[in-house]
Scaffold this active site. Sequence first.
Site, PDB file in Angstrom:
ATOM      1  N   HIS A  82       0.829  -1.205   0.000  1.00  0.00           N
ATOM      2  CA  HIS A  82       0.000   0.000   0.000  1.00  0.00           C
ATOM      3  C   HIS A  82       0.867   1.259   0.000  1.00  0.00           C
ATOM      4  O   HIS A  82       2.026   1.220   0.394  1.00  0.00           O
ATOM      5  CB  HIS A  82      -0.894   0.037   1.251  1.00  0.00           C
ATOM      6  N   GLU A 139      -6.768  -0.413  -5.329  1.00  0.00           N
ATOM      7  CA  GLU A 139      -7.712   0.480  -4.660  1.00  0.00           C
ATOM      8  C   GLU A 139      -7.320   1.933  -4.899  1.00  0.00           C
ATOM      9  O   GLU A 139      -6.139   2.266  -4.984  1.00  0.00           O
ATOM     10  CB  GLU A 139      -7.733   0.234  -3.141  1.00  0.00           C
TER      11      GLU A 139
END
Length: 320
Positions: A38, A107
């Site tokens: 991430h 995402e």
Amino acid sequence: MVSIGYTLLCEQAGPKQLVDYAVRAEAAGFDQLVVSDHYYPWLESQGHSPYAWSVLGAVAHATSRAELMSFVTCPIRRYHPTVVAQKASTIGVLSDGRFTLGLGAGENLNEHVVGAWPHVQQRHEMFEEALQIIRPLLNGETLTFSGNHYDVPDAYVWDRPDVPVPMAVAASGRQSATLAAEYADGMIATEPQAHLVEMYEEAGGVGRPRYGQVAICYGPDEAECRKIAHDQFRWFGLGWKVNTDLPDTDAFEAATQSVREEDVAAGISCGPDVDKHVAAFKKFVDVGFTHVALVQVGGDSQPMFLDWAQEQLLPRLREL
């Protein structure tokens, strides 16, 4: 026997801590180490997000036995597919062939840092093109590619392990399960859903690995574990249709304001009871997952968890 993994969660620990936890987890007996990839944590209270691929390189050097995996990397915005193939092959070399490249469609939280987040249909098209680029490069082919989203005039990965790095693709429905069967060597899912395994096998994935991940929060005080899980993992129940589009930690804070402790505890086993944690893991085993990685929620509790896992949890999971 199911392969038991430990998650190096980049959102809840810094890079040096993660490498230390990897070494401890391997020593404790975990079969696999999976690394989240991430740019941001989900919630500000998690407080970390180092570069996963630097962590992977250090972990590959510091460990010798455990399998390694990115869980998962998005190859459509933040990273160009050709670069993903190069760095995956490099980790494959550094780890002496212990690395599997886990891939997913990503995402907004992490990918918007390089530009606007594409519409879901465009994302799916980009992801399939990325798989078409990465697979041959991992296999040692010289690639020229021209698609709707990517152009690769000429690419070749020079440093590769003796056996090409295997790929696994995250699946949440029939379309992604079919992509996993067509392009990859395994399927990834974060929920123990039998229909995903069935769709994957129907598309041609029979006999290939199925990778799952289960979040738990072990600790001596169940009430405290529930608080930790709510503080750091209350986003977990939102579902991927929501998670993929929220742009930042503030959005996740707002989206989870009404989530209660009991809501989180209903989906994440909390406390000292080993039977509860074994039952959470077993849900994946029962529907056909071959590899399941544990996430211990709470950055400060990792050393305690690893000691407990070695003594109590892993022996129980080996019996499944």
